[in-house]
Design an enzyme around this catalytic site. Sequence first.
Site, short mmCIF file in Angstrom:
data_model
loop_
_atom_site.label_atom_id
_atom_site.label_comp_id
_atom_site.label_asym_id
_atom_site.label_seq_id
_atom_site.Cartn_x
_atom_site.Cartn_y
_atom_site.Cartn_z
N CYS A 69 43.62 48.49 24.66
CA CYS A 69 44.07 49.87 24.56
C CYS A 69 45.27 50.03 25.50
CB CYS A 69 42.93 50.79 25.00
SG CYS A 69 43.38 52.52 25.12
N CYS A 193 50.52 51.29 20.56
CA CYS A 193 49.13 51.76 20.60
C CYS A 193 48.38 50.85 19.65
CB CYS A 193 49.06 53.22 20.12
SG CYS A 193 47.37 53.78 19.73
#
Length: 277
Positions: A69, A193
């Site tokens: 992440c 992302c």
Amino acid sequence: MIGVYDSGVGGLSVLRSLTELMPDRPYIYVADSGHGPYGERESAHVIERAERVTDWLVGRGIEALVVACNTATAVAVEQLRAAHPALPIIGVEPALKPAVGLSHTRRIGVMATRATLASSKFQRLLESLRDQAHFEIRACDGLAMAIERCADLDPSGQAQSELLAELRACAMTHLQALGPLGDKGVDVVVLGCTHYPLIRPLLQELAGPTVQLLDTGPAIARQTHKRLGESADAADPKGTQGTRDIELVSTGQAACLEAAARRWVGGPLRSTTLDLP
Ligand code: DGL
């Protein structure tokens, strides 16, 4: 066992690369979807969740942790490393450096969450490369959430068309905000992302064939492989040899995570729901 962690399904894009390179390893994947998305939340929330999930994974006996992440890496990886100095912790960061090498126009688009872009880690990275290219930065509010909502959909299912239309519109808005795309404009777009590579075909269709989309999944898998000190022979780049052992854990909807993992990672999977307040 390798622990892999994200706010939701996004880290499956990294898990896919890990299992392709190291198919024989057992993996435990935590989607903290009961407390995500992280990208538009306060840093304190992201740090608290990252610490909570990491402690739980350490309790499960992981040998390395991949923070799959960008947001949690940008905001919390230093705290995690300080708390677990003996644990190899591999984070992800938007691929700005490789993008500089690939762009012909020297105009690079960066799509990431608001929290990643606001972090001092990202700002330092950007500063170090400012004289080498022009970066069009876009905080893609709502995009990770829209991907999360479509995670367990059958893309061909009629009933799902509304959610998919929303996802498409959201992706389009953010891509258009990067300005002209292609060989006279932004020719490389960094997917900063881990959710975004999951919709790579859609993004490629919207951006057009002359734009290169860049994500870090394969590089993170190679780095993890190196940190674990495995010999090159142990790697199986085609992912054909191994007997996969993947445990999926969700703090939200386990069924949704499992459906997403079937679609994006494949292989035998086990999933459970975890109550981790
Ligand atoms: N997949 C995440 C990232 O790489 C986080 C998205 C979110 O939780 O907002 O940034």
